[in-house]
Write a protein that holds these residues in place. Structure first.
Motif, PDB file in Angstrom:
ATOM      1  N   THR A  31      36.576  29.331  43.392  1.00  0.00           N
ATOM      2  CA  THR A  31      36.025  30.300  42.448  1.00  0.00           C
ATOM      3  C   THR A  31      34.764  30.895  43.052  1.00  0.00           C
ATOM      4  OG1 THR A  31      34.562  28.755  41.313  1.00  0.00           O
ATOM      5  CG2 THR A  31      36.850  28.856  40.545  1.00  0.00           C
TER       6      THR A  31
ATOM      7  N   VAL B 179      42.919  36.723  34.085  1.00  0.00           N
ATOM      8  CA  VAL B 179      42.801  35.608  35.025  1.00  0.00           C
ATOM      9  C   VAL B 179      43.786  34.521  34.630  1.00  0.00           C
ATOM     10  CG1 VAL B 179      41.280  33.806  35.929  1.00  0.00           C
ATOM     11  CG2 VAL B 179      40.379  36.113  35.501  1.00  0.00           C
TER      12      VAL B 179
ATOM     13  N   SER C  92      44.273  34.558  30.674  1.00  0.00           N
ATOM     14  CA  SER C  92      43.184  34.956  29.784  1.00  0.00           C
ATOM     15  C   SER C  92      43.507  36.281  29.100  1.00  0.00           C
ATOM     16  CB  SER C  92      41.888  35.104  30.582  1.00  0.00           C
ATOM     17  OG  SER C  92      41.939  36.274  31.397  1.00  0.00           O
TER      18      SER C  92
ATOM     19  N   ARG D 171      31.899  36.249  35.076  1.00  0.00           N
ATOM     20  CA  ARG D 171      32.872  35.989  34.022  1.00  0.00           C
ATOM     21  C   ARG D 171      34.232  35.639  34.612  1.00  0.00           C
ATOM     22  NH1 ARG D 171      35.009  40.175  29.295  1.00  0.00           N
ATOM     23  NH2 ARG D 171      36.274  38.642  28.166  1.00  0.00           N
TER      24      ARG D 171
ATOM     25  N   LEU E  61      36.400  32.046  34.304  1.00  0.00           N
ATOM     26  CA  LEU E  61      37.798  32.002  33.868  1.00  0.00           C
ATOM     27  C   LEU E  61      38.679  31.345  34.925  1.00  0.00           C
ATOM     28  CD1 LEU E  61      38.070  35.562  32.298  1.00  0.00           C
ATOM     29  CD2 LEU E  61      38.343  33.407  31.065  1.00  0.00           C
TER      30      LEU E  61
ATOM     31  N   THR F 122      37.340  27.986  32.208  1.00  0.00           N
ATOM     32  CA  THR F 122      36.626  28.286  30.973  1.00  0.00           C
ATOM     33  C   THR F 122      37.433  29.293  30.168  1.00  0.00           C
ATOM     34  OG1 THR F 122      34.520  27.920  32.064  1.00  0.00           O
ATOM     35  CG2 THR F 122      34.468  29.145  29.993  1.00  0.00           C
ATOM     36  N   GLN F 123      37.710  29.000  28.910  1.00  0.00           N
ATOM     37  CA  GLN F 123      38.652  29.791  28.127  1.00  0.00           C
ATOM     38  C   GLN F 123      38.229  31.240  27.957  1.00  0.00           C
ATOM     39  OE1 GLN F 123      41.778  28.908  26.958  1.00  0.00           O
ATOM     40  NE2 GLN F 123      41.386  27.244  28.396  1.00  0.00           N
ATOM     41  N   THR F 124      36.963  31.491  27.663  1.00  0.00           N
ATOM     42  CA  THR F 124      36.528  32.856  27.398  1.00  0.00           C
ATOM     43  C   THR F 124      35.847  33.494  28.584  1.00  0.00           C
ATOM     44  OG1 THR F 124      34.336  32.221  26.575  1.00  0.00           O
ATOM     45  CG2 THR F 124      36.147  32.254  24.987  1.00  0.00           C
ATOM     46  N   GLY F 125      35.363  32.679  29.500  1.00  0.00           N
ATOM     47  CA  GLY F 125      34.616  33.226  30.622  1.00  0.00           C
ATOM     48  C   GLY F 125      33.204  33.595  30.254  1.00  0.00           C
ATOM     49  N   GLN F 126      32.805  33.317  28.996  1.00  0.00           N
ATOM     50  CA  GLN F 126      31.476  33.690  28.546  1.00  0.00           C
ATOM     51  C   GLN F 126      30.655  32.480  28.119  1.00  0.00           C
ATOM     52  OE1 GLN F 126      32.695  36.441  25.431  1.00  0.00           O
ATOM     53  NE2 GLN F 126      32.339  38.184  26.783  1.00  0.00           N
TER      54      GLN F 126
END
Length: 356
Positions: free
Chosen positions: A9, A313, A320, A332, A336, A340-344
């Motif tokens: 990543t 993603v 996502s 972000r 993802l 991470t589910q939301t990227g936020q």
């Protein structure tokens, strides 16, 4: 180190670079091989540039732009091309994927879990992600190499094709190019004309009554060679005789010249030089301008951000929510990619990952 960031990543790339700089400060010599020119510029004090197995230049990459390095690699000037705002969604949804769930039949494969997205004509939709997170399984499902569970899980121009095989989907206007060009996209021991026939015989009308029309097949291959500047001796040259970049240009051209309604393409520029990559980018943008819906699956974030209108993603077999490319940030996307589910959730804590 050979392409060490291909499965990382952006956040992990940042951590790797910090470690490499610390090792350098402690007196360790590092040989770093990469096609990602911004990484070379950021990390290295000296660069050796090779072409066709020979050293063609040596420089301090910090004193060169990525464009200048690319031109040294191909011994030619790159055309100036702005890919932004070159295409936009022009029509109805041409490819709709709804709750696609597939259990991988490979030992180390990834299950797909309720994948949903839609792509309009004239749009390039990007799917980013680290290798091994379901990209291969998604490509197989979209192309028809594996069934999609139910007919309605995949709609191609409104037709339910989830259980149809690749030939039937091609008849409906779909074209597909997998990541692995040798042995999957092409058969090395077959000629370029024969490899062209493998996927274009339906839409290119290269055969009739079960017989190959050799003249039309060779003419189609010659047209691809000319349109995509494939360096080869001609349509009868074996696929394995071409360099990786030239074979990739031929395979991309083989699909593009069929004028598909939907094109699904995976890792279109992996392992090709900057000149070949530019030619492939131009072809994809022109195809989108003509109204094709394109799904671009790539591990190269620069490529995704350069070409795509919207991106999503894939991580651990889940996709996502799609985002407009203008709203996407490296931070972000990296979150993802890491699951991470939301990227936020951690966006406030993430640092920009392009090393300064």
């Amino acid at each position: 180190m050979d392409e060490p960031t291909s499965v990382l990543t952006p956040q992990e790339v940042q951590a790797l670079f910090a470690t490499l700089r610390r090792l350098r400060a402690e007196g360790c010599s590092i040989l770093y091989i990469s096609h990602k020119l911004e990484e070379i510029r950021s990390l290295c004090e000296a660069a050796t540039i090779m072409r066709l197995g020979k050293v063609v230049a040596q420089c301090d990459p910090r004193e060169k732009t990525a464009r200048e390095l690319a031109e040294l690699m191909i011994s030619a000037k790159l055309k100036t091309q702005d890919y932004s705002q070159k295409h936009s969604a022009q029509g109805p949804e041409r490819l709709v994927v709804s709750k696609l769930t597939i259990r991988s039949n490979q030992q180390f494969g990834t299950d797909l879990k309720e994948i949903s997205f839609a792509v309009k004509g004239g749009e390039i939709f990007g799917i980013a992600g680290i290798a091994g997170n379901g990209q291969s399984e998604l490509m197989d499902a979209l192309s028809g190499e594996i069934p999609a569970g139910a007919p309605g899980n995949i709609l191609l121009d409104g037709a339910p094709v989830g259980l149809e095989r690749p030939r039937a989907r091609r008849r409906r206007g779909g074209c597909f190019l997998p990541e692995e060009r040798n042995g999957h996209g092409a058969v090395g021991g077959m000629s370029l004309a024969e490899n062209g026939f493998l996927s274009a015989h339906i839409r290119g009308a290269l055969g009739r009554f079960g017989l190959i029309n050799k003249r039309r097949t060779q003419e189609f291959a010659a047209k691809v060679i000319s349109a995509f500047d494939v360096r080869t001796t001609g349509p009868l040259a074996e696929a394995r005789s071409l360099s990786g970049g030239n074979l990739q240009k031929f395979l991309v051209g083989r699909e593009v010249l069929q004028q598909p309604g939907v094109l699904v393409i995976s890792q279109p520029t992996w392992g090709v030089d900057a000149g070949a990559a530019a030619a492939i980018y131009e072809a994809l943008v022109a195809l989108a301008q003509a109204g094709t819906a394109i799904v671009l699956i790539s591990q190269d974030l620069d490529e995704i951000l350069l070409l795509c209108d919207r991106i999503a993603v894939i991580a651990a077999g889940r996709l996502s929510e799609a985002m407009d490319v203008k709203d996407a940030t490296i931070e972000r996307i990296g979150l993802l990619m890491g699951g991470t589910q939301t990227g936020q959730d951690q966006a406030g804590e993430a640092q920009h990952v392009v090393p300064a």
